[in-house]
Design an enzyme around this catalytic site. Structure first.
Site, short mmCIF file in Angstrom:
data_model
loop_
_atom_site.label_atom_id
_atom_site.label_comp_id
_atom_site.label_asym_id
_atom_site.label_seq_id
_atom_site.Cartn_x
_atom_site.Cartn_y
_atom_site.Cartn_z
N ASP A 159 -10.19 -9.00 8.28
CA ASP A 159 -11.62 -8.88 7.95
C ASP A 159 -12.29 -10.25 7.98
OD1 ASP A 159 -11.56 -6.18 7.64
OD2 ASP A 159 -12.41 -6.17 5.62
N LYS A 219 3.87 -15.16 1.92
CA LYS A 219 3.87 -16.05 0.74
C LYS A 219 5.33 -16.27 0.35
CE LYS A 219 0.86 -17.05 -1.88
NZ LYS A 219 0.29 -18.41 -2.11
N TYR A 263 0.82 -1.22 0.00
CA TYR A 263 0.00 0.00 0.00
C TYR A 263 0.86 1.27 0.00
CZ TYR A 263 -3.94 -3.06 1.19
OH TYR A 263 -4.90 -4.05 1.18
N ASP A 318 -2.39 -17.87 2.07
CA ASP A 318 -3.61 -18.45 1.49
C ASP A 318 -4.10 -19.61 2.33
OD1 ASP A 318 -1.23 -19.65 0.70
OD2 ASP A 318 -2.00 -20.36 -1.21
#
Ligand code: NAD
Length: 364
Positions: free
Chosen positions: A253, A192, A141, A225
């Site tokens: 979330d 990851k 971000y 994941d």
């Protein structure tokens, strides 16, 4: 020593839910001589309306001098068309940036009384208590280069860059390990590393820090994941999850929704400690300003009340008082009181202010 709190109630339901928090702060001052000193200021759309800025320099100065900032919520349709730098949400970004709040703590707690509100089976989520630590000021971000480039063949290319330095990873991992020591002593670090170099560095740095400073804490690594899957398969396997900004955004979330209602989710954002061990902090519910229900006295104030409980625990070392406040919330739910968002048949529907008053009756 006075404990300086800056309250930024903000927009929409922000002032309604913060009102209930203020009542609880007053209770602590009266009954526990807690010596909280409250300053109330504007942030968000309401600040734009008065000062032409989502947050003023004067308010930022007070925020920097406070022991903790309590924020309600900002934003709403009235300000949707403002240019980006004037939008209410910029107040949040400035607070996070200027207070250097790099660690975002999002607990996912499912009170057994509300297990039916989750979309998962009650036995999977009942009594769930996990903590997601999301890195908040780095990663994709914020990395550069970023932007949209025009290519010679007429196509466009969107670019964002995922970067983390050793110290950025260390400082957020340290928060996670320290938290785990206060909880069930287990950290799961998610990245990851199978497909991203920055993910591999993340894993190596966390491992090194663990080896050097936190051997007593159980550490495991999980691909992000897989973590997303495990959170819905068996969320109770986790204690503290630490992850980067992007994965943390998604995973927190997802974990939050295990608990059923946005109105129940608190959060804390913390800076690093200075030499005296002091740090900056901001506490806020995860929900927004809920313009659809603002002004009706029906919003759930528990996310804000539980955020204040996090402030007691993390900024003021008042763990017993935080436990008492958490238990008061549990007791009110056990007695069957519900705001509209968590209402079930056979329960007693209460307003925002009634919910705040009920919590106070359970404080000892
Ligand atoms: P929202 O969280 O405000 O509302 C989503 C839904 O959940 C709505 O139906 C709302 O009524 C309900 N809800 C939220 N909090 C509740 C509570 N405490 N009790 C009962 N019901 C509750 O999200 P949104 O509608 O996407 O956003 C509304 C505004 O809030 C937007 O301007 C957005 O930018 C802003 N926002 C601010 C923050 C923040 O201040 N941290 C976070 C998210 C969104």
């Amino acid at each position: 020593m006075k404990k300086k709190l800056l309250i930024l109630a903000g927009d929409g339901i922000g002032p309604e839910v913060m009102n209930e928090v203020k009542k609880i702060i007053v209770w602590f001052n009266k009954k526990k001589s807690a010596d909280f000193e409250i300053t109330e200021e504007l942030a968000g759309g309401i600040s734009f309306d008065k000062h032409g800025e989502p947050i003023t320099d004067k308010v930022m100065k007070i925020a920097l001098e406070s022991d903790a900032v309590l924020l309600g919520a900002v934003g709403g349709p009235k300000w949707d068309k403002l240019e980006f730098s004037k939008k209410p949400e910029r107040a949040l970004l400035r607070l996070r940036k200027d207070l250097e709040l790099f660690a975002n703590l999002r607990p996912a707690i499912c009170f057994k009384e509300l297990a039916n509100a989750s979309t998962l089976k009650p036995e999977i989520v009942s009594d769930l208590d996990i903590m997601i630590v999301r890195e908040l000021t780095g990663g994709i971000y914020f990395g550069s280069p970023r932007g949209v480039e025009k290519l010679s063949n007429g196509e466009k290319k969107g670019i964002n860059t995922h970067t983390y330095t050793t110290s950025e990873i260390q400082r957020v991992a340290r928060v996670a390990f320290e938290l785990a020591r206060k909880r069930n002593n287990k950290v799961t670090s998610c990245e990851k590393s199978n497909v991203m170099e920055a993910g591999l560095l993340w894993r190596e740095v966390v491992e090194e820090l663990h080896k050097n400073e936190f051997k007593d804490v159980e550490l495991s690594h999980m691909l992000a994941d897989n973590c997303a899957m495990q959170l819905v398969r068996n969320p109770k396997q986790f204690d503290v999850i630490v992850t980067d900004n992007l994965f943390g955004d998604m995973l927190s979330d997802e974990a939050g929704m295990l608990t059923g209602s946005l109105g129940m989710l608190p959060s804390a954002s913390l800076s690093g400690k200075n030499k005296a061990g002091k740090f900056k902090s901001m506490y806020e519910p995860c929900h927004g300003s809920a313009p659809d229900i603002a002004g009706k006295n029906i919003a759930n104030p528990l996310a804000s009340i539980l955020s204040f409980s996090m402030a007691l625990r993390y900024s003021f070392n008042m763990d017993k008082d935080a436990d008492m406040l958490d238990n008061a919330v549990k007791d009110v739910l056990s007695d069957g009181h519900r705001t509209a968002d968590i209402m079930e048949s056979g329960k007693n529907k209460v307003s925002t202010s009634q919910m705040g008053d009920l919590v106070i009756t359970k404080l000892k």
